[in-house]
Design an enzyme around this catalytic site. Structure first.
Site, PDB file in Angstrom:
ATOM      1  N   GLN A   1       0.356   6.093   0.255  1.00 13.98           N
ATOM      2  CA  GLN A   1      -0.159   5.778   1.591  1.00 13.98           C
ATOM      3  C   GLN A   1       0.063   4.312   1.955  1.00 13.98           C
ATOM      4  O   GLN A   1      -0.217   3.905   3.089  1.00 13.98           O
ATOM      5  CB  GLN A   1      -1.669   6.071   1.657  1.00 13.98           C
ATOM      6  CG  GLN A   1      -2.080   7.400   1.071  1.00 13.98           C
ATOM      7  CD  GLN A   1      -1.482   8.587   1.796  1.00 13.98           C
ATOM      8  OE1 GLN A   1      -1.540   8.674   3.017  1.00 13.98           O
ATOM      9  NE2 GLN A   1      -0.890   9.512   1.042  1.00 13.98           N
TER      10      GLN A   1
ATOM     11  N   ILE B   1       3.269  -3.161  -3.545  1.00 11.58           N
ATOM     12  CA  ILE B   1       4.382  -2.222  -3.735  1.00 11.58           C
ATOM     13  C   ILE B   1       5.748  -2.887  -3.534  1.00 11.58           C
ATOM     14  O   ILE B   1       6.770  -2.303  -3.893  1.00 11.58           O
ATOM     15  CB  ILE B   1       4.270  -0.987  -2.814  1.00 11.58           C
ATOM     16  CG1 ILE B   1       4.250  -1.377  -1.339  1.00 11.58           C
ATOM     17  CG2 ILE B   1       3.065  -0.141  -3.180  1.00 11.58           C
ATOM     18  CD1 ILE B   1       4.401  -0.214  -0.375  1.00 11.58           C
TER      19      ILE B   1
ATOM     20  N   TYR C   1       8.401   0.083  13.244  1.00  8.06           N
ATOM     21  CA  TYR C   1       7.519   0.946  12.444  1.00  8.06           C
ATOM     22  C   TYR C   1       8.110   2.341  12.318  1.00  8.06           C
ATOM     23  O   TYR C   1       8.180   2.912  11.227  1.00  8.06           O
ATOM     24  CB  TYR C   1       6.130   1.011  13.083  1.00  8.06           C
ATOM     25  CG  TYR C   1       5.208   2.007  12.403  1.00  8.06           C
ATOM     26  CD1 TYR C   1       4.683   1.729  11.137  1.00  8.06           C
ATOM     27  CD2 TYR C   1       4.875   3.211  13.006  1.00  8.06           C
ATOM     28  CE1 TYR C   1       3.850   2.644  10.503  1.00  8.06           C
ATOM     29  CE2 TYR C   1       4.043   4.118  12.384  1.00  8.06           C
ATOM     30  CZ  TYR C   1       3.536   3.835  11.135  1.00  8.06           C
ATOM     31  OH  TYR C   1       2.730   4.739  10.498  1.00  8.06           O
TER      32      TYR C   1
END
Length: 324
Positions: A87, A68, A155
């Protein structure tokens, strides 16, 4: 309304990015079982070839090995797609603290590439994985959308940035986006191996292997553990959500609260073992308690989770017994 009653136009094509991973492969399986077409995009950096091989004999399944972080790959993957279930991301709070640049490139730029590719290909709905980590140090329980604290890890920053970018794509480009803030998902095919493995499969594997698990901290931290079937339902319901709910993020959980020490002793009892755990230091960037208010997802997405923690953990234990 359960998943069995969710209906899409005949021949609908779903793109599942990260489809070789734990959540992604379960989404692929559910959609194929409903009779729709699935295209899986995964670079196999954390996903597994075995989770692709499960479906390769199905004529409605297509696998693209790609990243991606590459916009051209995202554009190709979105061609002719009706619904994107994004996802693809690297998880793990501790690992993100060690690798901040990678998490920015993969989780933020990668998601932005997918948003742009979906927009250019006139995708109907863009549903993406966010995380309960966006609540940071906000101390109140249950966690409620719109009441977020200071972020505690790269994150968490990456997931919050994804939500903001998605909001922009709804606002300026008319792409219906729906963020799903997952709370500690567990279930079949979740990887029990490695330093960053999720706690439930890791404990189960160690106990079945005769090892003594280590609990980080005192074990009194709590989580809203959420069985995979609830997450599948949330993704499919979001694909059918109204435009008025687009640009928003939603807590996806069961709405319960389980303490780690209770889970540990519950697992030993279920497995017929008497093993006292070791205790280690707290994990950097971890929040102490997590419990979700799921009323927004219920009202705007029609989300109605049917799998309690107790029901889910029984199913998970049986799966690991048969597959480890």
């Amino acid at each position: 309304m359960g998943c069995s009653e969710v209906k899409f136009p005949e021949n609908s094509l779903f793109l599942v990015t990260g489809g070789a991973g734990f959540i992604g492969s379960n989404l692929c399986e559910a959609i194929l079982n409903m009779g729709y077409r699935v295209r899986c995009l995964d670079d196999l950096s954390t996903g597994k070839q075995a989770n692709v091989d499960l479906f390769l004999d199905n004529p409605d399944y297509e696998f693209i090995k790609g990243d991606i972080k590459d916009l051209d790959t995202c554009m190709k993957a979105c061609g002719g797609v009706d619904y994107v279930l994004n996802q693809a991301a690297w998880g793990s709070v501790p690992r993100s603290i060690e690798m901040p640049l990678f998490y920015c490139a993969n989780n933020i730029q990668g998601t932005l590439n997918m948003l742009e590719a979906a927009r250019r290909n006139n995708v109907k709905k863009f549903v993406y994985a966010s995380s309960s980590s966006v609540y940071g140090d906000e101390p109140n329980l249950p966690k409620k959308e719109g009441r977020e604290g200071n972020l505690l890890s790269p994150y968490a920053v990456s997931k919050r940035a994804d939500e903001e970018w998605a909001k922009q794509y709804t606002k300026h480009y008319g792409l219906d986006t729906y963020g799903l803030r997952y709370f500690n998902v567990f279930g079949r095919r979740q990887d029990p191996n490695g330093a960053y493995a999720a706690v439930i499969p890791k404990f189960i594997k160690q106990l079945l292997s005769g090892e003594t698990p280590t609990i980080n901290g005192d074990g009194r931290q709590s989580r809203d553990f959420t069985y995979i079937e609830n997450v599948i339902e949330a993704n499919l319901k979001a694909c059918l959500a109204p435009h008025e709910a687009a640009g928003e993020a939603f807590n996806i959980a069961f709405g319960g609260r389980e303490f780690l020490l209770d889970i540990y002793y519950g697992l030993t009892e279920a497995l017929g073992l008497k093993v006292e755990p070791n205790f280690g230091p707290d994990r950097a960037g971890d929040i102490k308690h997590s419990n979700a208010d799921i009323s927004k997802a219920k009202s705007l997405l029609g989300y109605n989770p049917e799998w309690s923690f107790e029901r889910g953990i029984k199913a998970a234990i049986e799966w690991y017994k048969d597959n480890l």
